[in-house]
Design a protein around this motif. Structure first.
Motif, PDB file in Angstrom:
ATOM      1  N   ALA A 121       8.673   9.951  -4.786  1.00  0.00           N
ATOM      2  CA  ALA A 121       7.300  10.455  -4.763  1.00  0.00           C
ATOM      3  C   ALA A 121       6.298   9.318  -4.971  1.00  0.00           C
ATOM      4  O   ALA A 121       5.275   9.241  -4.274  1.00  0.00           O
ATOM      5  CB  ALA A 121       7.125  11.535  -5.831  1.00  0.00           C
ATOM      6  N   ALA A 122       6.589   8.428  -5.925  1.00  0.00           N
ATOM      7  CA  ALA A 122       5.683   7.304  -6.183  1.00  0.00           C
ATOM      8  C   ALA A 122       5.595   6.378  -4.962  1.00  0.00           C
ATOM      9  O   ALA A 122       4.504   5.946  -4.566  1.00  0.00           O
ATOM     10  CB  ALA A 122       6.160   6.527  -7.407  1.00  0.00           C
ATOM     11  N   LEU A 123       6.747   6.090  -4.348  1.00  0.00           N
ATOM     12  CA  LEU A 123       6.744   5.225  -3.170  1.00  0.00           C
ATOM     13  C   LEU A 123       6.008   5.877  -2.005  1.00  0.00           C
ATOM     14  O   LEU A 123       5.271   5.205  -1.268  1.00  0.00           O
ATOM     15  CB  LEU A 123       8.184   4.897  -2.766  1.00  0.00           C
ATOM     16  N   LEU A 124       6.208   7.186  -1.836  1.00  0.00           N
ATOM     17  CA  LEU A 124       5.577   7.864  -0.710  1.00  0.00           C
ATOM     18  C   LEU A 124       4.068   7.940  -0.879  1.00  0.00           C
ATOM     19  O   LEU A 124       3.323   7.854   0.105  1.00  0.00           O
ATOM     20  CB  LEU A 124       6.164   9.268  -0.558  1.00  0.00           C
ATOM     21  N   ILE A 125       3.597   8.084  -2.102  1.00  0.00           N
ATOM     22  CA  ILE A 125       2.149   8.077  -2.332  1.00  0.00           C
ATOM     23  C   ILE A 125       1.556   6.736  -1.902  1.00  0.00           C
ATOM     24  O   ILE A 125       0.499   6.668  -1.258  1.00  0.00           O
ATOM     25  CB  ILE A 125       1.845   8.364  -3.814  1.00  0.00           C
ATOM     26  N   PHE A 126       2.256   5.649  -2.242  1.00  0.00           N
ATOM     27  CA  PHE A 126       1.784   4.323  -1.839  1.00  0.00           C
ATOM     28  C   PHE A 126       1.806   4.177  -0.316  1.00  0.00           C
ATOM     29  O   PHE A 126       0.854   3.665   0.291  1.00  0.00           O
ATOM     30  CB  PHE A 126       2.662   3.249  -2.484  1.00  0.00           C
ATOM     31  N   VAL A 127       2.883   4.638   0.327  1.00  0.00           N
ATOM     32  CA  VAL A 127       2.991   4.559   1.783  1.00  0.00           C
ATOM     33  C   VAL A 127       1.920   5.407   2.450  1.00  0.00           C
ATOM     34  O   VAL A 127       1.307   5.005   3.455  1.00  0.00           O
ATOM     35  CB  VAL A 127       4.394   4.986   2.237  1.00  0.00           C
ATOM     36  N   CYS A 128       1.683   6.616   1.896  1.00  0.00           N
ATOM     37  CA  CYS A 128       0.640   7.491   2.446  1.00  0.00           C
ATOM     38  C   CYS A 128      -0.714   6.809   2.417  1.00  0.00           C
ATOM     39  O   CYS A 128      -1.466   6.831   3.403  1.00  0.00           O
ATOM     40  CB  CYS A 128       0.583   8.793   1.646  1.00  0.00           C
ATOM     41  N   TYR A 129      -1.023   6.188   1.293  1.00  0.00           N
ATOM     42  CA  TYR A 129      -2.309   5.507   1.177  1.00  0.00           C
ATOM     43  C   TYR A 129      -2.416   4.368   2.194  1.00  0.00           C
ATOM     44  O   TYR A 129      -3.452   4.192   2.843  1.00  0.00           O
ATOM     45  CB  TYR A 129      -2.490   4.963  -0.239  1.00  0.00           C
ATOM     46  N   ALA A 130      -1.317   3.609   2.351  1.00  0.00           N
ATOM     47  CA  ALA A 130      -1.349   2.476   3.284  1.00  0.00           C
ATOM     48  C   ALA A 130      -1.535   2.949   4.724  1.00  0.00           C
ATOM     49  O   ALA A 130      -2.348   2.383   5.477  1.00  0.00           O
ATOM     50  CB  ALA A 130      -0.062   1.665   3.150  1.00  0.00           C
ATOM     51  N   LEU A 131      -0.809   3.997   5.125  1.00  0.00           N
ATOM     52  CA  LEU A 131      -0.912   4.490   6.497  1.00  0.00           C
ATOM     53  C   LEU A 131      -2.294   5.067   6.791  1.00  0.00           C
ATOM     54  O   LEU A 131      -2.903   4.762   7.820  1.00  0.00           O
ATOM     55  CB  LEU A 131       0.173   5.543   6.746  1.00  0.00           C
ATOM     56  N   VAL A 132      -2.768   5.921   5.890  1.00  0.00           N
ATOM     57  CA  VAL A 132      -4.087   6.527   6.104  1.00  0.00           C
ATOM     58  C   VAL A 132      -5.176   5.464   6.063  1.00  0.00           C
ATOM     59  O   VAL A 132      -6.127   5.489   6.856  1.00  0.00           O
ATOM     60  CB  VAL A 132      -4.344   7.626   5.059  1.00  0.00           C
ATOM     61  N   SER A 133      -5.040   4.502   5.154  1.00  0.00           N
ATOM     62  CA  SER A 133      -6.041   3.442   5.049  1.00  0.00           C
ATOM     63  C   SER A 133      -6.121   2.634   6.329  1.00  0.00           C
ATOM     64  O   SER A 133      -7.224   2.308   6.819  1.00  0.00           O
ATOM     65  CB  SER A 133      -5.691   2.523   3.866  1.00  0.00           C
ATOM     66  N   ASN A 134      -4.976   2.305   6.913  1.00  0.00           N
ATOM     67  CA  ASN A 134      -4.980   1.548   8.175  1.00  0.00           C
ATOM     68  C   ASN A 134      -5.612   2.346   9.310  1.00  0.00           C
ATOM     69  O   ASN A 134      -6.371   1.803  10.122  1.00  0.00           O
ATOM     70  CB  ASN A 134      -3.549   1.158   8.550  1.00  0.00           C
ATOM     71  N   SER A 135      -5.298   3.648   9.379  1.00  0.00           N
ATOM     72  CA  SER A 135      -5.866   4.489  10.438  1.00  0.00           C
ATOM     73  C   SER A 135      -7.382   4.592  10.296  1.00  0.00           C
ATOM     74  O   SER A 135      -8.125   4.489  11.279  1.00  0.00           O
ATOM     75  CB  SER A 135      -5.230   5.885  10.391  1.00  0.00           C
ATOM     76  N   VAL A 136      -7.847   4.787   9.057  1.00  0.00           N
ATOM     77  CA  VAL A 136      -9.292   4.892   8.817  1.00  0.00           C
ATOM     78  C   VAL A 136      -9.976   3.567   9.115  1.00  0.00           C
ATOM     79  O   VAL A 136     -11.046   3.517   9.746  1.00  0.00           O
ATOM     80  CB  VAL A 136      -9.550   5.329   7.360  1.00  0.00           C
ATOM     81  N   ARG A 137      -9.346   2.475   8.694  1.00  0.00           N
ATOM     82  CA  ARG A 137      -9.961   1.161   8.903  1.00  0.00           C
ATOM     83  C   ARG A 137     -10.100   0.833  10.390  1.00  0.00           C
ATOM     84  O   ARG A 137     -11.087   0.248  10.817  1.00  0.00           O
ATOM     85  CB  ARG A 137      -9.122   0.092   8.205  1.00  0.00           C
ATOM     86  N   LEU A 138      -9.094   1.234  11.192  1.00  0.00           N
ATOM     87  CA  LEU A 138      -9.176   0.985  12.631  1.00  0.00           C
ATOM     88  C   LEU A 138     -10.330   1.765  13.261  1.00  0.00           C
ATOM     89  O   LEU A 138     -11.038   1.261  14.145  1.00  0.00           O
ATOM     90  CB  LEU A 138      -7.853   1.370  13.303  1.00  0.00           C
ATOM     91  N   GLY A 139     -10.503   3.016  12.802  1.00  0.00           N
ATOM     92  CA  GLY A 139     -11.604   3.812  13.346  1.00  0.00           C
ATOM     93  C   GLY A 139     -12.963   3.243  12.990  1.00  0.00           C
ATOM     94  O   GLY A 139     -13.886   3.222  13.827  1.00  0.00           O
ATOM     95  N   ILE A 140     -13.108   2.763  11.766  1.00  0.00           N
ATOM     96  CA  ILE A 140     -14.391   2.192  11.341  1.00  0.00           C
ATOM     97  C   ILE A 140     -14.588   0.803  11.943  1.00  0.00           C
ATOM     98  O   ILE A 140     -15.720   0.386  12.240  1.00  0.00           O
ATOM     99  CB  ILE A 140     -14.458   2.143   9.807  1.00  0.00           C
ATOM    100  N   TYR A 141     -13.484   0.083  12.157  1.00  0.00           N
ATOM    101  CA  TYR A 141     -13.572  -1.250  12.776  1.00  0.00           C
ATOM    102  C   TYR A 141     -14.213  -1.175  14.169  1.00  0.00           C
ATOM    103  O   TYR A 141     -15.008  -2.051  14.542  1.00  0.00           O
ATOM    104  CB  TYR A 141     -12.170  -1.848  12.861  1.00  0.00           C
ATOM    105  N   ALA A 142     -13.885  -0.125  14.920  1.00  0.00           N
ATOM    106  CA  ALA A 142     -14.449   0.029  16.263  1.00  0.00           C
ATOM    107  C   ALA A 142     -15.950   0.273  16.219  1.00  0.00           C
ATOM    108  O   ALA A 142     -16.637   0.080  17.230  1.00  0.00           O
ATOM    109  CB  ALA A 142     -13.746   1.172  16.992  1.00  0.00           C
ATOM    110  N   ARG A 143     -16.493   0.671  15.068  1.00  0.00           N
ATOM    111  CA  ARG A 143     -17.930   0.964  14.961  1.00  0.00           C
ATOM    112  C   ARG A 143     -18.638  -0.020  14.028  1.00  0.00           C
ATOM    113  O   ARG A 143     -19.710   0.267  13.499  1.00  0.00           O
ATOM    114  CB  ARG A 143     -18.099   2.402  14.445  1.00  0.00           C
ATOM    115  N   ARG A 144     -18.033  -1.186  13.828  1.00  0.00           N
ATOM    116  CA  ARG A 144     -18.594  -2.146  12.880  1.00  0.00           C
ATOM    117  C   ARG A 144     -19.942  -2.684  13.340  1.00  0.00           C
ATOM    118  O   ARG A 144     -20.830  -2.952  12.507  1.00  0.00           O
ATOM    119  CB  ARG A 144     -17.613  -3.302  12.643  1.00  0.00           C
TER     120      ARG A 144
END
Length: 293
Positions: free
Chosen positions: A171-194
């Motif tokens: 559970a602890a590892l998956l929370i970290f992985v979830c944050y990393a995956l979602v963070s990368n997806s969000v960052r890519l979307g915002i990067y396109a509108r920088r």
């Protein structure tokens, strides 16, 4: 002008859909782990409560006295349920198991009356069973012997402890992985509108005003992804209830409700946190830095 805006709007819409799908998949995995952690205790209790201790009664103990003893023992805190098995019932069960009547070879009924005690979950361990066994032999003259599978009980407790530990680490590892995956997806979307973010800065827009549409989108995606994930988890639970009898003893409505709440909280918090961190990163950048990333 409209022809130029349509492809950009279509790309932004696809980015939102992709982000929603990826977040939903992550939340489904996270919900499964949370549900597994919550049901691990129920599974442990279910397994422990199905462990039995067999109390042998002497041949001289009448049926009524044996049944009364079973009722008295069932009132003890370490007993969840006590079943009285008479000599005749034990003979019938033995005959069905062996395929022949043992009394025909021995001449008498070789079985004794007994009590089968299903232990309370907190007492289904080696130390408690030894203590209860000694107490039964000492206090009740009707008891001739007490039998239980001590090695099996210790193995079960050891394995359940390992399972709980593995689930917590997962559970602890998956929370970290979830944050990393979602963070990368969000960052890519915002990067396109920088560059749009920088343009709004140049015309004097406040940071809170620039962040507002991104925060609104993050809230919408987080809630929608959580709803979709809860729908999938609900479908899995329904399939288990329908095709696996007795699963409701392990996966109950409280566990499902807590899992759904955890999915909503994680979906909302992770999306908001990732969005705010990503937007603030681009807000702090200068024009020259936008071309270097």
């Amino acid at each position: 002008m409209k022809k130029k805006q349509k492809p950009a709007g279509r790309r932004h819409g696809m980015q939102v859909v992709t982000l929603c799908i990826s977040t939903t998949m992550v939340l489904i995995l996270l919900g499964l782990v949370v549900l597994s952690v919550l049901t691990a205790r129920n599974l442990s209790t279910y397994v422990r409560e199905n462990m039995t201790m067999t109390v042998m009664l002497g041949d001289s103990v009448p049926v009524l006295e044996g049944a009364a003893l079973g009722q008295m023992l069932e009132a003890q805190p370490w007993a969840r349920h006590v079943s009285y098995i008479s000599k005749e019932q034990a003979l019938r069960e033995g005959t069905e198991a062996l395929g022949s009547d043992p009394s025909e070879f021995v001449g008498t009924n070789p079985f004794e009356a007994m009590l089968e005690i299903q232990m309370a979950a907190d007492y289904a361990n080696g130390d408690s069973l030894r203590k209860v066994s000694a107490e039964l032999m000492k206090q009740w003259r009707q008891v001739t012997d007490v039998a239980y599978q001590e090695d099996q009980i210790e193995d079960v407790n050891r394995n359940l402890h390992r399972i709980n530990l593995i689930l917590l680490v997962l559970a602890a590892l998956l929370i970290f992985v979830c944050y990393a995956l979602v963070s990368n997806s969000v960052r890519l979307g915002i990067y396109a509108r920088r560059f749009s973010i920088h343009t709004m800065k140049l015309v004097g827009a406040r940071w809170s005003f620039i962040r507002r549409p991104f925060v609104r989108q993050a809230m919408t995606v987080g809630v929608l992804a959580a709803l979709l994930a809860c729908g999938v988890l609900g479908g899995v639970a329904y399939a288990l209830y329908r095709y696996q009898p007795g699963i409701e003893d392990i996966i109950g409505w409280p566990e499902m409700a807590i899992t759904a709440a955890a999915v909503f909280v994680f979906g909302f918090v992770i999306m908001m946190l990732c969005t705010l961190l990503s937007v603030n990163k681009f807000l702090r950048m200068k024009a020259g830095e936008l071309y270097k990333i």
